[in-house]
Design an enzyme around this catalytic site. Structure first.
Site, PDB file in Angstrom:
ATOM      1  N   SER A 176       0.847  -1.182   0.000  1.00 54.79           N
ATOM      2  CA  SER A 176       0.000   0.000   0.000  1.00 54.79           C
ATOM      3  C   SER A 176       0.884   1.234   0.000  1.00 54.79           C
ATOM      4  O   SER A 176       2.038   1.193   0.448  1.00 54.79           O
ATOM      5  CB  SER A 176      -0.900   0.015   1.241  1.00 54.79           C
ATOM      6  OG  SER A 176      -1.557   1.256   1.387  1.00 54.79           O
ATOM      7  N   TYR A 222      -2.056  -0.206  10.738  1.00 53.65           N
ATOM      8  CA  TYR A 222      -2.171  -0.658   9.341  1.00 53.65           C
ATOM      9  C   TYR A 222      -0.939  -0.231   8.561  1.00 53.65           C
ATOM     10  O   TYR A 222      -0.336  -1.020   7.824  1.00 53.65           O
ATOM     11  CB  TYR A 222      -3.434  -0.076   8.714  1.00 53.65           C
ATOM     12  CG  TYR A 222      -3.575  -0.361   7.241  1.00 53.65           C
ATOM     13  CD1 TYR A 222      -4.035  -1.595   6.800  1.00 53.65           C
ATOM     14  CD2 TYR A 222      -3.228   0.603   6.291  1.00 53.65           C
ATOM     15  CE1 TYR A 222      -4.156  -1.869   5.443  1.00 53.65           C
ATOM     16  CE2 TYR A 222      -3.345   0.337   4.937  1.00 53.65           C
ATOM     17  CZ  TYR A 222      -3.805  -0.895   4.521  1.00 53.65           C
ATOM     18  OH  TYR A 222      -3.908  -1.158   3.182  1.00 53.65           O
TER      19      TYR A 222
END
Length: 200
Positions: A44, A58
């Protein structure tokens, strides 16, 4: 980090994003070496650039995938196994459509009580800005295209940075992050997210 995340929740993020990835990769490595196969990990933009409020846990898990993928690539490339990492920014998905506001609100709901007053004035502006950016999320096709390339091209790229943050292509933001001093990037993130902590 500022949120009241339970350790069970933190561990669950790492179980899925990091430990699960390591486990499944280890199990398939003998076959991958035998067949000179390929590994395509999904990271990501959050693994390259941390942002306030939207999940330090995260982001940390995605940073871990960065290190894992780089190390694995250098370990197995001499054996004929290619490793690529796909790093999308905002891409249209279930969480960004039907659940995006619930997700954002949940982040603020987990703020430590003593931080509610400190961040409160900025929270509404930030939430609105995030919603605006997510409304410009890229089609999932941008991710599909590079996954196919990584799996089928004779010379797959080690890293694919795709999609956008608002109107700005993610790869431009990454290059800026590499080139600019950290303090300047901090100020740019603060401004782009409509935050102004100095006035709180």
């Amino acid at each position: 980090v500022s949120t009241q995340s339970t350790w069970d929740w933190v561990r669950s993020i790492f179980e899925v994003n990091v430990f699960g990835l390591v486990s499944i990769t280890q199990k398939f490595l003998p076959l991958l070496r035998q067949q000179k196969g390929r590994v395509v990990n999904i990271g990501s933009l959050a693994g390259l650039m941390g942002t306030p409020f939207l999940g330090a846990t995260y982001s940390a898990s995605k940073f871990a995938i960065e290190g894992l993928s780089d190390s694995l690539r250098r370990e197995v490339e001499p054996l004929g196994v290619a490793v690529s990492l796909v790093e999308p920014a905002a891409v249209v998905s279930e969480i960004l459509t039907s659940k995006k506001q619930t997700w954002i609100d949940d982040v603020y709901a987990r703020l430590a009580p003593e931080l509610g007053a400190a961040y409160g004035p900025a929270a509404a502006k930030f939430s609105a800005k995030v919603a605006e950016m997510l409304s410009m999320a890229s089609s999932p096709q941008v991710t599909t295209d590079v996954i196919v390339h990584a799996l089928t091209n004779r010379h797959p790229e080690p890293r694919y940075i795709v999609a956008k943050v608002g109107p700005v292509p993610a790869f431009i933001l990454v290059r800026l992050a590499w080139l600019l001093p950290d303090r300047l990037m901090d100020a740019m993130v603060e401004a782009s997210c409509s935050l102004n902590f100095k006035r709180l």
